[in-house]
Design an enzyme around this catalytic site. Structure first.
Site, PDB file in Angstrom:
ATOM      1  N   GLU A   1      26.426 -56.917  20.779  1.00 15.54           N
ATOM      2  CA  GLU A   1      25.262 -56.127  20.346  1.00 15.54           C
ATOM      3  C   GLU A   1      24.377 -56.948  19.414  1.00 15.54           C
ATOM      4  OE1 GLU A   1      26.365 -51.585  19.894  1.00 15.54           O
ATOM      5  OE2 GLU A   1      27.828 -52.844  18.856  1.00 15.54           O
TER       6      GLU A   1
ATOM      7  N   GLU B   1      23.304 -45.396  11.456  1.00 12.93           N
ATOM      8  CA  GLU B   1      23.113 -44.586  10.252  1.00 12.93           C
ATOM      9  C   GLU B   1      22.394 -45.380   9.161  1.00 12.93           C
ATOM     10  OE1 GLU B   1      25.781 -44.834  12.176  1.00 12.93           O
ATOM     11  OE2 GLU B   1      27.132 -43.110  11.952  1.00 12.93           O
TER      12      GLU B   1
ATOM     13  N   LYS C   1      20.463 -44.491  20.760  1.00  5.22           N
ATOM     14  CA  LYS C   1      20.985 -45.780  21.203  1.00  5.22           C
ATOM     15  C   LYS C   1      21.547 -45.606  22.614  1.00  5.22           C
ATOM     16  CE  LYS C   1      24.294 -49.290  19.668  1.00  5.22           C
ATOM     17  NZ  LYS C   1      25.188 -49.691  18.579  1.00  5.22           N
TER      18      LYS C   1
END
Length: 124
Positions: free
Chosen positions: A21, A73, A99
């Site tokens: 990622e 978050e 996402k």
């Protein structure tokens, strides 16, 4: 309370816990609800009495496409803080960050985080 909504803003960021990622990145979709009194701008027709949508987009883009975070978050919390810094007339904000296709097992469209914050005391 009055609201300005920016819906479906798409950005490319490198947020996540997994190395792929952080290396490959992915799309994030952001929705903002900016809560403030719009009665003045409705009467004066003057941008100085409102929030510039383009500037709000730029703040969101800078956060989501900027520093990488482990958690969505943290992206949302940082975005809320930056929006309050950028717009002194902003009273509260609701942020949804979506996402799509995170690297976890299962079949689903996306995961999302939604936060609501009010202007912190003393921040003007």
């Amino acid at each position: 309370m009055d609201k300005i909504k920016l819906n479906g803003m798409m950005f490319y960021g490198y947020h996540g816990l997994f190395p792929e990622e952080n290396k490959l990145g992915q799309r994030f979709t952001v929705d903002l609800e900016l809560m403030l009194d719009l009665s003045s701008s409705g009467k004066t027709d003057n941008m100085d009495d409102s929030i510039d949508y383009g500037q709000a987009y730029e703040v969101a883009q800078a956060v989501v496409e900027g520093e990488a975070y482990n958690l969505v978050e943290a992206v949302a919390e940082t975005l809320a803080e930056e929006m309050f810094r950028a717009f002194s007339i902003l009273e509260a904000i609701k942020i949804t960050i979506d996402k799509p296709g995170p690297p976890i097992p299962g079949y689903y469209q996306s995961v999302a985080v939604e936060i609501e914050r009010e202007r912190p005391y003393g921040l003007s």
